[in-house]
Design a protein around this motif. Structure first.
Motif, mmCIF file in Angstrom:
data_model
loop_
_atom_site.group_PDB
_atom_site.id
_atom_site.type_symbol
_atom_site.label_atom_id
_atom_site.label_comp_id
_atom_site.label_asym_id
_atom_site.label_seq_id
_atom_site.Cartn_x
_atom_site.Cartn_y
_atom_site.Cartn_z
ATOM 1 N N ALA A 27 -34.272 41.779 9.269
ATOM 2 C CA ALA A 27 -34.052 40.464 8.673
ATOM 3 C C ALA A 27 -33.482 40.576 7.262
ATOM 4 C CB ALA A 27 -35.366 39.682 8.647
ATOM 5 N N ILE A 28 -33.943 41.548 6.512
ATOM 6 C CA ILE A 28 -33.403 41.777 5.164
ATOM 7 C C ILE A 28 -31.925 42.127 5.246
ATOM 8 C CG2 ILE A 28 -33.471 43.326 3.150
ATOM 9 C CD1 ILE A 28 -36.530 43.524 3.601
ATOM 10 N N ASP A 37 -29.437 34.363 -1.373
ATOM 11 C CA ASP A 37 -30.204 34.495 -2.607
ATOM 12 C C ASP A 37 -31.640 34.902 -2.297
ATOM 13 O OD1 ASP A 37 -28.225 33.500 -4.651
ATOM 14 O OD2 ASP A 37 -28.312 31.718 -3.382
ATOM 15 N N PHE A 38 -32.191 34.306 -1.240
ATOM 16 C CA PHE A 38 -33.578 34.577 -0.865
ATOM 17 C C PHE A 38 -33.685 34.793 0.644
ATOM 18 C CE2 PHE A 38 -34.012 32.287 -4.819
ATOM 19 C CZ PHE A 38 -35.105 32.881 -5.443
ATOM 20 N N VAL A 39 -34.629 35.646 1.026
ATOM 21 C CA VAL A 39 -35.038 35.753 2.424
ATOM 22 C C VAL A 39 -36.542 35.526 2.441
ATOM 23 C CG1 VAL A 39 -35.240 38.296 2.295
ATOM 24 C CG2 VAL A 39 -35.109 37.158 4.524
ATOM 25 N N VAL A 81 -33.336 38.372 -2.847
ATOM 26 C CA VAL A 81 -34.738 38.370 -3.269
ATOM 27 C C VAL A 81 -35.612 38.182 -2.020
ATOM 28 C CG1 VAL A 81 -36.503 37.218 -4.665
ATOM 29 C CG2 VAL A 81 -34.141 37.383 -5.509
ATOM 30 N N ILE A 82 -36.605 39.039 -1.862
ATOM 31 C CA ILE A 82 -37.455 39.054 -0.667
ATOM 32 C C ILE A 82 -38.797 38.399 -0.970
ATOM 33 C CG2 ILE A 82 -38.589 40.539 1.037
ATOM 34 C CD1 ILE A 82 -36.415 42.688 0.178
ATOM 35 N N ILE A 100 -39.959 40.521 -4.239
ATOM 36 C CA ILE A 100 -39.358 41.861 -4.314
ATOM 37 C C ILE A 100 -37.856 41.726 -4.477
ATOM 38 C CG2 ILE A 100 -38.983 44.006 -3.029
ATOM 39 C CD1 ILE A 100 -41.665 43.372 -1.558
ATOM 40 N N HIS A 101 -37.298 42.534 -5.385
ATOM 41 C CA HIS A 101 -35.846 42.462 -5.600
ATOM 42 C C HIS A 101 -35.308 43.777 -6.150
ATOM 43 C CE1 HIS A 101 -32.180 40.961 -7.988
ATOM 44 N NE2 HIS A 101 -31.871 40.864 -6.699
#
Length: 574
Positions: A27-28, A37-39, A81-82, A100-101
């Protein structure tokens, strides 16, 4: 200005850190490829939800931290960004969301509002958070929170918005019951409208023991509209561009929020992230909004619950006692949809009281479904039992004992097949029967899983009718629909010899079990003696239900840990 978010609506396997990690990495990579930008992942996705007493094992908690560190390492040189759910461990355990990033663990959010009702026991396992977390992403304020935090009138969401949040991202594991999907969409739309703030709501999908998570992740606009809804009861990863400037425009045009006091805001943790992503791709996603009929929705829920219970617990095949009645017919259909026809075995066990049409109906069903079946007659076995019991039963009349003996013979046969071949037995009882005790302990109640345990008899018929229509042909024979329901344990037996008509019974049961209304209150709508009789059956058979198998929860209040009534109690309303 738009924020690009990848929503990860996937099926976690509780305790399968390697399997869940593989899904997380994939997925990442998708989010990174889409220049997101975000997941965002569902609540406690790394561990699976709900972990229950595994949280009390320090080895489990350490494993979870070990795998969060693996995700941090994997994120190196990645722009996205996770936001991933895990269990944080400090002086206690916290239901948490990690930020997390680019190879760094930037911070975390601890869930504030820990549900302790229905199937939830989060106060048993977690400590509440006391900080409001806001990510300042390229000068855009984004509030993050977890599941229950978004449902409270005064909670993290409220304070995040008062502090200038322009987007809310919520990570959830929200269990299904019928009506929950409609309620959820209406509630989140209202929140978005009231706060003039888009909401990204990422929900878990999949079955975990008796609980089913329906997915149905949604994105709402600042005007309160549904921008996108993920497929219910299915995995989906979707990337969306969410407009932020509409948030300011709406605030200017509707200034109600200016007059709300912003004092007494809890501790606020601001996490600043500067991240430049030069996008070369455009995201074109059509608006989706799913509306399912009640019968279809419940069918999908029990199918998903059955499939995940079988597969996640390492089984491959199931065995079902086919009586020619509606319950076993529907369970067989659900099993075929969940596992495929080659993994379903039907066993017909006629007795001297079985009608010829019931045997034919069961055979026709098996052939229509394409499943293998065997016929094992129980008459000789029954008379062998009766003969061995004749001395101790001398000077007694035949009664329900002899009826239950037939059911227990059938249960023994099914368990023998289960032991020999490793198939799991599916119980076929419905909620109406289980509620009233119209079932036999160690007989038709045997099994490893009960797909329609929380489905009322009237809904069983509706689901069966929908299923035939869905398949475009008669799978469940028409005769099964029209003949009176019967256990066929004595001549000319019918369910309604003992129970009120199911149309009345089910309505009384819903009020007594799910709404907890008193006999007096229910009697305002139904005959009082009938209500008292039903209440008596429900209360007296708690001991049976406590020994029954688990099954999929689809109602607001299912039997099991969702409804915890004492067996030994002198309190009665009848």
């Amino acid at each position: 200005m738009k924020i690009r978010v990848t929503i990860v609506q996937l099926n976690a396997h509780l305790g399968d850190f390697d399997g869940n990690l593989k899904k997380i990495y994939n997925a990442i990579d998708i989010a990174e490829k889409n220049q997101s930008d975000f997941v965002v992942f569902p609540e406690l996705f790394l561990t699976g939800y709900p972990p229950e007493d595994l949280v009390l094992r320090t080895s489990f908690l350490k494993k979870n931290i070990e795998y969060i560190n693996k995700i941090v390492s994997y994120s190196k040189d990645k722009k996205t960004v996770i936001l991933i759910g895990y269990i944080d461990v400090e002086d206690d355990a916290f239901n948490s969301l990690a930020i997390i990033h680019n190879g760094k663990f930037l911070g975390k959010y601890h869930k504030h509002l820990l549900p302790n009702y229905s199937v939830f026991d989060e106060h048993r396992y977690f400590k509440s958070g006391n900080e409001i977390t806001i990510i300042e992403y390229n000068n855009i304020k984004i509030g993050i929170n977890i599941c229950e935090d978004i449902w409270s009138p005064i909670g993290p969401l409220h304070y995040q918005v008062l502090n200038g949040t322009q987007l809310i991202i919520n990570s959830s594991a929200s269990p299904y019951f019928y009506g929950k999907r409609k309620l959820r969409k209406k509630y989140l739309s209202t929140k978005s409208y009231d706060y003039h703030c888009p909401i990204v709501y990422c929900n878990l999908v999949g079955g975990q023991d008796e609980v089913v998570f329906d997915g149905g992740s949604i994105v709402t606009t600042s005007e309160g509209n549904i921008m996108y809804e993920c497929k219910p009861f299915e995995e989906e990863i979707v990337t969306l561009d969410i407009p932020i400037e509409e948030n300011l425009r709406t605030n200017l045009q509707d200034p109600r929020r200016r007059h709300i006091s912003s004092t007494k805001i809890p501790n606020i943790n601001i996490i600043k992230i500067s991240n430049k992503i030069e996008r070369k791709t455009k995201i074109n996603v059509s608006t989706k909004n799913f509306s399912l009929k009640r019968e279809e929705e419940i069918f999908k829920a029990v199918t998903l619950g059955l499939r995940d219970y079988i597969i996640k617990n390492g089984f491959k095949k199931v065995v079902i006692g086919l009586s020619g009645g509606m319950d076993s017919s529907l369970v067989a259909a659900i099993a075929v949809e969940a596992l495929g026809k080659d993994n379903v075995l039907g066993i017909l066990m006629p007795s001297m009281y079985s009608s010829s049409h019931s045997i034919e109906d069961a055979k026709n069903l098996a052939e229509n479904l394409g499943i293998k079946y065997y016929i094992i007659k129980i008459e000789n076995i029954y008379y062998s039992f009766v003969n061995e019991l004749k001395e101790i039963f001398s000077n007694t009349k035949e009664d329900i004992t002899e009826e239950n003996l037939q059911a227990r013979i059938r249960g023994t046969i099914l368990m023998a097949i289960s032991n020999k071949f490793g198939h799991i037995v599916l119980a076929t009882g419905n909620k109406s029967e289980i509620a009233t005790g119209y079932s036999t302990l160690y007989g038709d109640m045997v099994g490893g899983f009960s797909p329609i345990k929380d489905v009322y008899k009237t809904d069983v018929y509706k689901m069966a009718k929908w299923y035939n229509k869905f398949k475009g042909k008669e799978i469940i024979p028409q005769n099964v629909f029209v003949k009176p329901p019967s256990a066929e344990l004595r001549p000319n037996q019918k369910d309604q010899d003992t129970l009120p008509p199911y149309e009345i019974l089910d309505e009384i049961l819903k009020l007594y079990i799910e709404k907890e209304l008193s006999v007096e209150e229910i009697s305002e709508k139904f005959d009082k003696e009938t209500v008292k009789y039903v209440a008596k059956l429900v209360d007296k058979n708690e001991y049976k239900r406590r020994q029954g198998v688990i099954g999929v929860k689809v109602s607001e209040r299912s039997f099991g840990k969702d409804r915890r009534m004492p067996i030994t109690s002198k309190y009665k309303e009848w």
